[in-house]
Design an enzyme around this catalytic site. Structure first.
Site, PDB file in Angstrom:
ATOM      1  N   TYR A  60     -26.721 -19.044 116.647  1.00 23.01           N
ATOM      2  CA  TYR A  60     -27.119 -20.114 117.581  1.00 23.01           C
ATOM      3  C   TYR A  60     -27.064 -21.472 116.861  1.00 23.01           C
ATOM      4  CZ  TYR A  60     -29.930 -22.585 121.102  1.00 23.01           C
ATOM      5  OH  TYR A  60     -30.376 -23.459 122.070  1.00 23.01           O
ATOM      6  N   LYS A  85     -43.196  -6.752 103.250  1.00 23.32           N
ATOM      7  CA  LYS A  85     -43.927  -5.766 102.446  1.00 23.32           C
ATOM      8  C   LYS A  85     -43.496  -5.778 100.970  1.00 23.32           C
ATOM      9  CE  LYS A  85     -46.933  -2.455 102.875  1.00 23.32           C
ATOM     10  NZ  LYS A  85     -48.086  -2.550 103.792  1.00 23.32           N
ATOM     11  N   SER A 115     -55.522  -5.383  99.539  1.00 26.23           N
ATOM     12  CA  SER A 115     -55.806  -5.457  98.103  1.00 26.23           C
ATOM     13  C   SER A 115     -55.177  -6.701  97.480  1.00 26.23           C
ATOM     14  CB  SER A 115     -55.263  -4.230  97.374  1.00 26.23           C
ATOM     15  OG  SER A 115     -55.883  -3.072  97.844  1.00 26.23           O
ATOM     16  N   GLY A 156     -30.907 -17.774 117.716  1.00 31.11           N
ATOM     17  CA  GLY A 156     -31.863 -17.882 118.814  1.00 31.11           C
ATOM     18  C   GLY A 156     -31.321 -17.144 120.019  1.00 31.11           C
ATOM     19  N   SER A 198     -59.449  -2.442 102.533  1.00 34.67           N
ATOM     20  CA  SER A 198     -59.218  -1.043 102.902  1.00 34.67           C
ATOM     21  C   SER A 198     -58.711  -0.240 101.717  1.00 34.67           C
ATOM     22  CB  SER A 198     -58.184  -0.982 104.025  1.00 34.67           C
ATOM     23  OG  SER A 198     -56.903  -1.309 103.514  1.00 34.67           O
ATOM     24  N   GLY A 199     -58.270  -0.957 100.668  1.00 36.04           N
ATOM     25  CA  GLY A 199     -57.643  -0.262  99.560  1.00 36.04           C
ATOM     26  C   GLY A 199     -56.143  -0.159  99.752  1.00 36.04           C
ATOM     27  N   GLY A 200     -55.649  -0.564 100.916  1.00 36.83           N
ATOM     28  CA  GLY A 200     -54.213  -0.596 101.158  1.00 36.83           C
ATOM     29  C   GLY A 200     -53.581  -1.770 100.411  1.00 36.83           C
ATOM     30  N   VAL A 201     -52.259  -1.793 100.385  1.00 39.03           N
ATOM     31  CA  VAL A 201     -51.549  -2.803  99.603  1.00 39.03           C
ATOM     32  C   VAL A 201     -51.889  -4.219 100.077  1.00 39.03           C
ATOM     33  CG1 VAL A 201     -49.288  -3.609  98.845  1.00 39.03           C
ATOM     34  CG2 VAL A 201     -49.631  -1.191  99.338  1.00 39.03           C
TER      35      VAL A 201
END
Ligand code: XMP
Length: 543
Positions: A83, A370, A229, A55, A223-226
């Protein structure tokens, strides 16, 4: 609940989700809670172990984030990080003060390998330090189990009470044996069995989504993005046709991308959902005609998206839930995440919810990074090519065409980009087959394991690469004829987090091949340039 649960208690450090992720990497399920969570609630969850995060504050200051002494007296193993370690010491009767030497960065660490948390760790190893304060006196019952030059209590232990503290950050990659140390805490101290896997995450989310949605209607902007989807497939597995996905093809997608998305999510694809594709290219081109200022273009594209989506949503009628593919880095960047400080506002979060009538937002990937989202995607059976797709900006080719956009320019950049991607991928794969072969690993060319193949890609392989259209025309000569055509810029970057980036060192002969093909195959281009700029001063995108 019968599954093993480890609690990560958030004190506002930047790496908190990373701690959770390392726990999950050790196949142990964990959840993050604020340090404000009442002790009775923590006890009721019956955790196998507790990890206190770092922290930004000094734990001895008035009003600094703190915790109940009881937390250490429940008989549940506790590991304090930075911390968290200092706070544990302070609460249990040790002392924390400003360190005479501030440690930051890679630091040599000498560990007591007989400690259960350092099982299998090298006696002389490295850790990542980032602290101004330090533990100047340990609490009764504790001993030092690791030191650095500047820090006599780089790690501390009270074995009888199963309480441990690391002054450094085992969760970051700069502590090479950090994941092992965390694993040791989970297995050797907490006694976890480690039977949690990504498929458990998927099953768990499907169950939670079903409970939440009931018989409600769900809407998703695909959008078809990962991210969107994976979120859409998760929802479709949970509630099937109660889900409608709206895919807006704004005419600024990569070559054939609209059809590829439709092939996966449309009626002929494997998923059970309602899929609506809106071909809005013309509409966008009209709006964008003659507009060359980058921010104005972004704004038009964003607003038009909301408008198209809104129109579709109206046709569907009232929906109960809106799905968003928000992932953890989006949450951190927009400063929405738990106790940690705002870093920068993100360009994808916000916008839509204000314009669609719905009851609640569902964000099933909110706590994942991701690569974890990709794992979920693979687990759900989403095609590799989609799961490992390159990042692609929301405004699409609109920001890869410098200056005003037209259908003709879109076609030039789509065709050039397709050639570039085809050649880079082919060269990287060829390299990988050979490298894997040389290492005695056979990868089936007819049906390759893409994740394995990627692991053998060459070091020059960019993390993101694309062709862009400069707004420059220049004179050339082709077949004895004077030409006056566009110059295409090839961009390729190596980056870890997209905040900084270096131009990728793609072998010259590959670039030459790409150049040749673009000049020969794409009409309207007579020059190909390679963009060498790093970020900063450049950005990854050209606008
Ligand atoms: P820049 O150009 O900011 O790009 O260095 C960093 C990363 O972000 C992506 N990018 C965007 N993604 N909407 C998005 O969804 C946007 O407006 C946008 N602008 C940039 C870019 O592709 C790169 O991966």
């Amino acid at each position: 609940m019968d599954k093993e649960l480890v609690l990560v208690i958030d004190f506002g450090g930047q790496y908190n989700q990373l701690v959770a992720r390392r726990v999950r990497e050790n196949n142990v399920y964990c959840e993050i809670y604020s340090y404000r969570t009442p002790i009775d609630q923590i006890r009721a969850m019956n955790p196998k172990g507790i990890i206190l995060t770092g922290g930004p504050a000094s734990c001895y200051e008035e009003g600094a984030a703190s915790c109940d002494k009881e937390l250490f007296e429940m008989g549940v193993p506790v590991l304090g990080l930075c911390y968290g370690a200092q706070l544990m010491s302070l609460v249990l009767g040790g002392n924390v003060e400003k360190a005479p030497v501030r440690e930051y960065g890679h630091t040599a660490l000498k560990v007591d390998t007989s400690s259960p948390v350092f099982d299998g760790v090298k006696e002389n190893t490295t850790c990542w330090m980032s602290h101004n304060d330090y533990i100047s006196r340990i609490a009764p019952g504790f001993r030092s189990i690791a030191t650095t030059d500047a820090c006599p209590y780089a790690a501390i232990a009270n074995d009888a009470q199963k309480l441990y503290g690391f002054q450094y950050h085992p969760e970051v990659l700069h502590t090479p044996e950090g994941t092992k140390m965390l694993g040791n805490f989970l297995y050797n101290v907490c006694g976890c069995a480690g039977d949690w896997k990504m498929d458990s995450f998927v099953q768990e989310q499907i169950k939670l989504i079903r409970e939440k949605v009931g018989s409600g209607k769900v809407l998703c902007a695909l959008s078809g993005g990962v991210d969107s989807s994976v979120a859409a497939v998760l929802l479709s597995k949970a509630v099937g046709k109660q889900l409608t996905c709206v895919f807006v093809d704004h005419g600024l997608l990569r070559k054939d991308e609209g059809d590829q998305v439709e092939a996966v999510f449309g009626p002929d694809g494997p998923y059970d959902l309602n899929f609506i594709r809106v071909n809005a290219a013309e509409r966008y081109y009209v709006k964008l005609a003659g507009i060359s200022e980058p921010e104005r273009k972004r704004k038009i594209i964003g607003e038009e998206f909301i408008r198209v989506f809104e129109e579709e949503a109206k046709k569907i009628g009232r929906v109960d839930f809106l799905v968003q593919g928000t992932i953890y880095p989006d949450v951190v960047e927009s400063g929405l995440g738990g106790e940690s400080a705002v870093i920068k506002s993100h360009h994808n979060v916000g916008g839509l919810p204000d314009h669609v009538d719905f009851k609640e937002i569902i964000e099933p990937l909110r706590n994942l990074f991701k690569d974890e989202v990709r794992k979920v995607g693979l687990e759900l059976g989403i095609p590799d090519q989609l799961v490992f797709r390159q990042p692609f900006p929301g405004p699409g080719l609109g920001i890869r065409i410098i200056g005003d956009v037209s259908a003709e320019k879109v076609k030039i950049v789509q065709d050039s980009d397709a050639i570039y991607r085809e050649e880079i991928e082919a060269a990287a794969n060829e390299y990988a087959y050979e490298a894997a072969g040389a290492a005695g690993v056979k990868i089936d060319r007819a049906n390759p394991d893409h994740a394995l193949l990627r692991s053998y890609w060459p070091s020059w392989m960019p993390d993101q690469y694309f062709a862009a259209l400069t707004n420059m025309r220049s004179v050339g000569v082709m077949g004895d004829e004077r030409t006056y055509d566009f110059a295409v810029a090839l961009r390729a970057v190596k980056t870890v987090d997209f905040m900084t980036a270096e131009s990728a060192q793609i072998p010259y002969e590959i670039l030459m091949k790409v150049m040749n093909r673009i000049i020969n195959e794409v009409r309207g281009v007579n020059r190909v340039l390679y963009d060498l700029t790093s970020k900063p001063p450049g950005t990854v995108e050209l606008e």
